[in-house]
Design a protein around this motif. Structure first.
Motif, PDB file in Angstrom:
ATOM      1  N   SER A  56       3.797  -4.219   7.657  1.00  0.00           N
ATOM      2  CA  SER A  56       4.224  -3.071   8.453  1.00  0.00           C
ATOM      3  C   SER A  56       4.786  -1.918   7.637  1.00  0.00           C
ATOM      4  N   THR A  57       5.552  -2.226   6.592  1.00  0.00           N
ATOM      5  CA  THR A  57       6.155  -1.149   5.803  1.00  0.00           C
ATOM      6  C   THR A  57       5.082  -0.276   5.155  1.00  0.00           C
ATOM      7  N   LEU A  58       4.096  -0.916   4.538  1.00  0.00           N
ATOM      8  CA  LEU A  58       3.021  -0.147   3.913  1.00  0.00           C
ATOM      9  C   LEU A  58       2.151   0.542   4.960  1.00  0.00           C
ATOM     10  N   ALA A  63       0.602   5.643   7.416  1.00  0.00           N
ATOM     11  CA  ALA A  63       0.514   6.460   8.629  1.00  0.00           C
ATOM     12  C   ALA A  63       1.336   7.740   8.525  1.00  0.00           C
ATOM     13  N   HIS A  64       2.489   7.664   7.899  1.00  0.00           N
ATOM     14  CA  HIS A  64       3.367   8.838   7.794  1.00  0.00           C
ATOM     15  C   HIS A  64       2.895   9.842   6.743  1.00  0.00           C
ATOM     16  N   GLY A  65       2.121   9.378   5.766  1.00  0.00           N
ATOM     17  CA  GLY A  65       1.529  10.283   4.786  1.00  0.00           C
ATOM     18  C   GLY A  65       2.489  10.896   3.777  1.00  0.00           C
ATOM     19  N   THR A  66       3.715  10.392   3.711  1.00  0.00           N
ATOM     20  CA  THR A  66       4.690  10.991   2.797  1.00  0.00           C
ATOM     21  C   THR A  66       4.358  10.731   1.330  1.00  0.00           C
ATOM     22  N   LEU A  67       3.836   9.544   1.038  1.00  0.00           N
ATOM     23  CA  LEU A  67       3.511   9.224  -0.355  1.00  0.00           C
ATOM     24  C   LEU A  67       2.425  10.145  -0.883  1.00  0.00           C
ATOM     25  N   GLU A  68       1.419  10.417  -0.061  1.00  0.00           N
ATOM     26  CA  GLU A  68       0.340  11.306  -0.480  1.00  0.00           C
ATOM     27  C   GLU A  68       0.870  12.692  -0.848  1.00  0.00           C
ATOM     28  N   LYS A  69       1.791  13.182  -0.028  1.00  0.00           N
ATOM     29  CA  LYS A  69       2.337  14.519  -0.283  1.00  0.00           C
ATOM     30  C   LYS A  69       3.117  14.567  -1.591  1.00  0.00           C
ATOM     31  N   ILE A  70       3.900  13.547  -1.841  1.00  0.00           N
ATOM     32  CA  ILE A  70       4.710  13.513  -3.064  1.00  0.00           C
ATOM     33  C   ILE A  70       3.825  13.407  -4.302  1.00  0.00           C
ATOM     34  N   LEU A  71       2.857  12.485  -4.268  1.00  0.00           N
ATOM     35  CA  LEU A  71       2.011  12.267  -5.446  1.00  0.00           C
ATOM     36  C   LEU A  71       1.000  13.387  -5.657  1.00  0.00           C
ATOM     37  N   ALA A  72       0.664  14.086  -4.584  1.00  0.00           N
ATOM     38  CA  ALA A  72      -0.274  15.212  -4.726  1.00  0.00           C
ATOM     39  C   ALA A  72       0.295  16.283  -5.637  1.00  0.00           C
ATOM     40  N   THR A  73       1.611  16.432  -5.643  1.00  0.00           N
ATOM     41  CA  THR A  73       2.246  17.427  -6.508  1.00  0.00           C
ATOM     42  C   THR A  73       2.103  17.048  -7.979  1.00  0.00           C
ATOM     43  N   GLN A  74       1.796  15.766  -8.227  1.00  0.00           N
ATOM     44  CA  GLN A  74       1.590  15.285  -9.600  1.00  0.00           C
ATOM     45  C   GLN A  74       0.102  15.140  -9.930  1.00  0.00           C
ATOM     46  N   GLY A  75      -0.751  15.631  -9.012  1.00  0.00           N
ATOM     47  CA  GLY A  75      -2.191  15.549  -9.232  1.00  0.00           C
ATOM     48  C   GLY A  75      -2.749  14.151  -9.036  1.00  0.00           C
ATOM     49  N   ILE A  76      -2.082  13.354  -8.206  1.00  0.00           N
ATOM     50  CA  ILE A  76      -2.508  11.970  -7.983  1.00  0.00           C
ATOM     51  C   ILE A  76      -2.975  11.803  -6.542  1.00  0.00           C
ATOM     52  N   GLU A  77      -4.162  11.258  -6.376  1.00  0.00           N
ATOM     53  CA  GLU A  77      -4.717  10.977  -5.058  1.00  0.00           C
ATOM     54  C   GLU A  77      -4.433   9.520  -4.696  1.00  0.00           C
ATOM     55  N   GLU A 256      10.987   3.669   3.874  1.00  0.00           N
ATOM     56  CA  GLU A 256      10.328   3.187   5.095  1.00  0.00           C
ATOM     57  C   GLU A 256      11.045   1.957   5.642  1.00  0.00           C
ATOM     58  N   GLY A 257      11.456   1.066   4.746  1.00  0.00           N
ATOM     59  CA  GLY A 257      12.171  -0.128   5.172  1.00  0.00           C
ATOM     60  C   GLY A 257      13.464   0.215   5.885  1.00  0.00           C
ATOM     61  N   ARG A 258      14.196   1.191   5.323  1.00  0.00           N
ATOM     62  CA  ARG A 258      15.451   1.602   5.942  1.00  0.00           C
ATOM     63  C   ARG A 258      15.190   2.274   7.298  1.00  0.00           C
ATOM     64  N   TRP A 259      14.102   3.034   7.382  1.00  0.00           N
ATOM     65  CA  TRP A 259      13.748   3.682   8.647  1.00  0.00           C
ATOM     66  C   TRP A 259      13.408   2.645   9.707  1.00  0.00           C
ATOM     67  N   ILE A 260      12.649   1.605   9.330  1.00  0.00           N
ATOM     68  CA  ILE A 260      12.305   0.549  10.287  1.00  0.00           C
ATOM     69  C   ILE A 260      13.565  -0.123  10.821  1.00  0.00           C
ATOM     70  N   ARG A 261      14.487  -0.455   9.927  1.00  0.00           N
ATOM     71  CA  ARG A 261      15.714  -1.155  10.341  1.00  0.00           C
ATOM     72  C   ARG A 261      16.552  -0.315  11.309  1.00  0.00           C
ATOM     73  N   ALA A 262      16.416   0.989  11.217  1.00  0.00           N
ATOM     74  CA  ALA A 262      17.173   1.877  12.102  1.00  0.00           C
ATOM     75  C   ALA A 262      16.379   2.271  13.351  1.00  0.00           C
ATOM     76  N   ASN A 263      15.075   1.940  13.363  1.00  0.00           N
ATOM     77  CA  ASN A 263      14.204   2.412  14.458  1.00  0.00           C
ATOM     78  C   ASN A 263      13.163   1.360  14.832  1.00  0.00           C
ATOM     79  N   TYR A 264      13.601   0.162  15.162  1.00  0.00           N
ATOM     80  CA  TYR A 264      12.655  -0.912  15.462  1.00  0.00           C
ATOM     81  C   TYR A 264      11.698  -0.555  16.601  1.00  0.00           C
ATOM     82  N   LYS A 265      12.222  -0.002  17.672  1.00  0.00           N
ATOM     83  CA  LYS A 265      11.369   0.302  18.827  1.00  0.00           C
ATOM     84  C   LYS A 265      10.337   1.374  18.486  1.00  0.00           C
ATOM     85  N   GLU A 266      10.779   2.439  17.828  1.00  0.00           N
ATOM     86  CA  GLU A 266       9.852   3.512  17.458  1.00  0.00           C
ATOM     87  C   GLU A 266       8.813   3.009  16.459  1.00  0.00           C
ATOM     88  N   ALA A 267       9.244   2.178  15.505  1.00  0.00           N
ATOM     89  CA  ALA A 267       8.306   1.618  14.532  1.00  0.00           C
ATOM     90  C   ALA A 267       7.256   0.772  15.245  1.00  0.00           C
TER      91      ALA A 267
END
Length: 333
Positions: A56-58, A63-77, A256-267
Motif C-alpha cells: 500500500s505505501t508504494l 498514485a500521488h506522484g510526488t516521487l516523480e516530481k522530486i526526481l524529475a528535477t534531478q533529470g531522473i524518470e 507516505e507511511g506517516r500519512w497513512i497512519r494519520a489517514n487510514y480511512k482516506e488511504a
C-alpha cells in the motif's frame, strides 16, 4: 581571357571549394551529432521500481506522484512495474529489470541463494498480525496440529512460506508431514473457496478480504511465530552509484507511511479502486501493518539469517548464505 573573365572564374572556383568544404564539414558533423544525441539518450537516468498491489505505501506513492516530481528535477524518470508477489519481483531484480522494490522476509533469502545481487535498504518494523493461516468457516480443523497431512495453499518463496514452516514447527508437524500447494494469491483464494485445499496461508489485504467476504477463520496468525518484516531492496550496482536517489525514495516512503497512519480511512478510499477491494477491507488490512521504516540493523539481519539457515536445512535453497553479504556497509550495532 580578360581580367573580368579571370576574376569571375576565380570567384566560381573559390565558391566551389567553399561549398565542398562546407558539405564535407556538414557530412562529418552528422555522425557526430547522432552520437551526441545517442549519448544524451543513454545518459538519461531511469529508476525502475517494482511493487505489489498489496504494498500500500508504494501504491500510494505511485498514485500521488510526488516521487516523480522530486526526481524529475534531478533529470531522473521513474518507471513502475507491478508483480503478483515478492518472488516474481525478486526474479526481475535478479535479471536487472528492476532497481528497487518492496518484498517480505522470505523472498530475499531465495533470491540471494539464487545469486541475485541486491542489498537491503530498509525494513518495516514487525507486523505479525498481517498474515495468517486461514481455514473455511465450517472446517473441522481447529488447531495447527490438525494440519498434519493436510493441503495448505501458499505462494512458494513468499513470506507466508516462512509462516507455514514456523507455525507447523510450533504445532509439532515436520515440513514433510503436510502437502504444500503452491499458488499465487488469486489462484489460492479460488482453491480455498471451492474446498480444494484445507487451509490457506496469506497476507493482507487478501487475508482480511477472505475473513470479511468468505467468513474464513484465522487458525493462527504470525503473532508469536514470525516477525513478518517487510524490506525495501535495491540492486547493488544501482545503490552503490545512486545512494542519494535511494535515500530520496526512502524519505518519500516514510512520508507516505506517516500519512497513512494519520489517514487510514482516506488511504483506504484511495486504494480501493486500485486494489479492487472494499474500503473497509483495505482499512482493516492497513491497520495490521506498521508503516514505520528503519535502516537495516544487525538484529534484523540475524532474523533473516535464521530464515536462511532453516531454508537451507529444508533444502529449499541450494546453498548456505550470509545475509550480511547483502548490505553495502556493515550496520551499526
Amino acid at each position: 581571357m580578360t581580367a573580368s573573365t579571370r576574376n569571375k572564374h576565380t570567384r566560381r572556383h573559390v565558391l566551389a571549394l567553399l561549398s565542398a568544404v562546407a558539405v564535407g564539414a556538414f557530412a562529418g558533423s552528422v555522425p557526430q551529432l547522432a552520437q551526441a544525441q545517442e549519448k544524451h539518450v543513454q545518459e538519461k537516468q531511469v529508476l525502475r521500481i517494482g511493487y505489489q498491489k498489496a504494498a500500500s505505501t508504494l501504491v500510494l506513492l505511485k498514485a500521488h506522484g510526488t516521487l516523480e516530481k522530486i526526481l524529475a528535477t534531478q533529470g531522473i524518470e521513474v518507471k513502475w512495474a507491478e508483480f503478483a508477489a515478492g518472488p516474481q519481483l525478486l526474479e526481475a531484480l535478479n535479471v536487472g529489470s528492476v532497481d528497487f522494490g518492496y518484498v517480505g522476509e522470505a523472498p530475499p533469502i531465495i533470491a540471494q541463494a539464487a545469486g541475485a545481487d541486491f542489498v537491503y535498504s530498509a525494513y518495516e518494523i514487525p507486523t505479525p498480525e498481517a498474515e495468517s493461516i486461514l481455514v473455511q468457516k465450517n472446517s473441522p480443523i481447529t488447531s495447527v496440529a490438525q494440519l498434519k497431512g493436510k493441503k495448505i495453499a501458499f505462494n512458494k518463496g513468499s513470506d507466508v512460506h516462512w509462516l507455514v514452516i514456523s507455525l507447523l514447527k510450533k504445532g509439532g508437524i515436520a515440513y514433510s508431514e503436510f502437502q504444500p500447494i503452491y499458488l499465487a494469491p488469486a489462484d489460492a483464494r479460488a482453491a480455498f473457496e471451492r474446498g480444494a485445499v484445507d487451509a490457506w496461508a496469506i497476507w493482507d489485504p487478501f487475508q482480511t478480504a477472505a475473513i470479511k467476504q468468505l467468513d474464513a477463520k484465522v487458525l493462527a496468525s504470525g503473532s508469536g511465530a514470525v516477525s513478518h518484516h517487510q524490506f525495501f531492496l535495491s540492486a547493488r550496482k544501482y545503490a552503490a552509484k545512486n545512494s542519494v536517489v535511494v535515500n530520496t525514495v526512502l524519505e518519500e516512503v516514510d512520508k507516505e507511511g506517516r500519512w497513512i497512519r494519520a489517514n487510514y480511512k482516506e488511504a483506504a478510499l484511495q486504494l480501493a479502486p486500485i486494489q479492487g477491494l472494499e474500503p473497509d477491507v483495505i482499512e482493516a488490512g492497513l491497520r495490521h501493518y506498521a508503516h514505520i521504516y528503519k535502516p537495516i540493523d544487525n538484529k534484523v539481519l540475524d532474523e533473516q539469517q535464521k530464515i536462511a539457515d532453516t531454508f537451507y536445512e529444508l533444502k529449499l535453497i541450494p546453498k548456505k548464505i550470509s545475509t550480511r553479504d547483502a548490505v553495502l556497509f556493515p550496520p551499526k550495532s
